[in-house]
Design a protein around this motif. Structure first.
Motif, PDB file in Angstrom:
ATOM      1  N   LEU A  59       6.036  -9.236  83.041  1.00 39.09           N
ATOM      2  CA  LEU A  59       5.140  -8.119  83.329  1.00 39.09           C
ATOM      3  C   LEU A  59       5.934  -6.857  83.646  1.00 39.09           C
ATOM      4  N   LEU A  91       5.707  -3.379  81.343  1.00 41.45           N
ATOM      5  CA  LEU A  91       5.139  -2.172  81.939  1.00 41.45           C
ATOM      6  C   LEU A  91       6.191  -1.128  82.300  1.00 41.45           C
ATOM      7  N   VAL A 145      -3.474  -2.342  82.383  1.00 39.55           N
ATOM      8  CA  VAL A 145      -3.514  -3.770  82.053  1.00 39.55           C
ATOM      9  C   VAL A 145      -4.771  -4.417  82.630  1.00 39.55           C
ATOM     10  N   ILE A 183      -4.091 -10.896  74.792  1.00 40.04           N
ATOM     11  CA  ILE A 183      -3.250  -9.812  75.318  1.00 40.04           C
ATOM     12  C   ILE A 183      -1.763 -10.124  75.179  1.00 40.04           C
ATOM     13  N   THR A 184      -1.402 -11.392  75.235  1.00 41.04           N
ATOM     14  CA  THR A 184       0.017 -11.773  75.200  1.00 41.04           C
ATOM     15  C   THR A 184       0.471 -12.320  73.847  1.00 41.04           C
ATOM     16  N   LEU A 194      -0.098  -6.251  75.279  1.00 34.99           N
ATOM     17  CA  LEU A 194       0.580  -5.957  76.546  1.00 34.99           C
ATOM     18  C   LEU A 194       1.760  -5.019  76.345  1.00 34.99           C
ATOM     19  N   LEU A 249       1.140  -1.089  76.195  1.00 38.75           N
ATOM     20  CA  LEU A 249       0.492  -0.383  77.300  1.00 38.75           C
ATOM     21  C   LEU A 249       1.400   0.560  78.083  1.00 38.75           C
TER      22      LEU A 249
END
Length: 163
Positions: A72, A76, A104, A125-126, A138, A141
């Protein structure tokens, strides 16, 4: 452990759908119950994001997606050491990091509503998607343009239009 966003697909009205998504969003972002009273739309969250989110928001988003802190953080652009520092010092996450977490969480809430379960949403999403050039939603983002592209793809799925 995060257990929210168990939204079932139903013939709910748009109002109920928006309310389910908002409840899911507030849960993911670890907004305390006492502060939720006047938060009825995502735009109402701006002061909360400006103040910074509790580090539990990071943990809830990570748990919802079933990924590691490293995954994560990398996706991000939030240094892993920042998360550990904030957790250790009992501080809030900064504004830009809070905004990225919001992106997210918003995507998780919307995808959960469309796919009917948080597990299906997390898988989408993954997973690498051809419509995103083989990248995961993901991973897109980090930028506003990437966010818009992911929203377009998700809307296409919702309405049965390939984008």
């Amino acid at each position: 452990m995060y257990t929210g966003c168990n939204i079932a697909v139903s013939e709910a009205t748009t109002t109920n759908t928006a309310m389910n998504e908002m409840t899911c969003l507030l849960t993911l972002l670890a907004v305390p119950q006492a502060k939720r009273k006047n938060l009825t739309t995502p735009s109402d969250l701006e002061p909360t994001l400006q103040a910074g989110l509790d580090v539990r928001a990071f943990d809830r988003v990570r748990d919802a997606l079933g990924i590691t802190v490293v995954e994560l953080s990398e996706n991000l652009g939030i240094p892993e050491r920042t998360i550990y520092y904030v957790r250790r010092k009992h501080k809030t996450i900064g504004v830009s990091e809070s905004d990225r977490l919001y992106r997210v969480a918003e995507l998780i809430a919307r995808a959960t509503e469309i796919f009917g379960s948080k597990d299906k949403a997390a898988r989408w999403i993954t997973s690498p998607l051809p419509s995103l050039g083989g990248q995961t939603p993901l991973s897109k983002l980090r930028t506003g343009i990437g966010v818009e592209r992911v929203k377009e793809v998700l809307a296409g799925i919702q309405y049965g239009v390939y984008v």
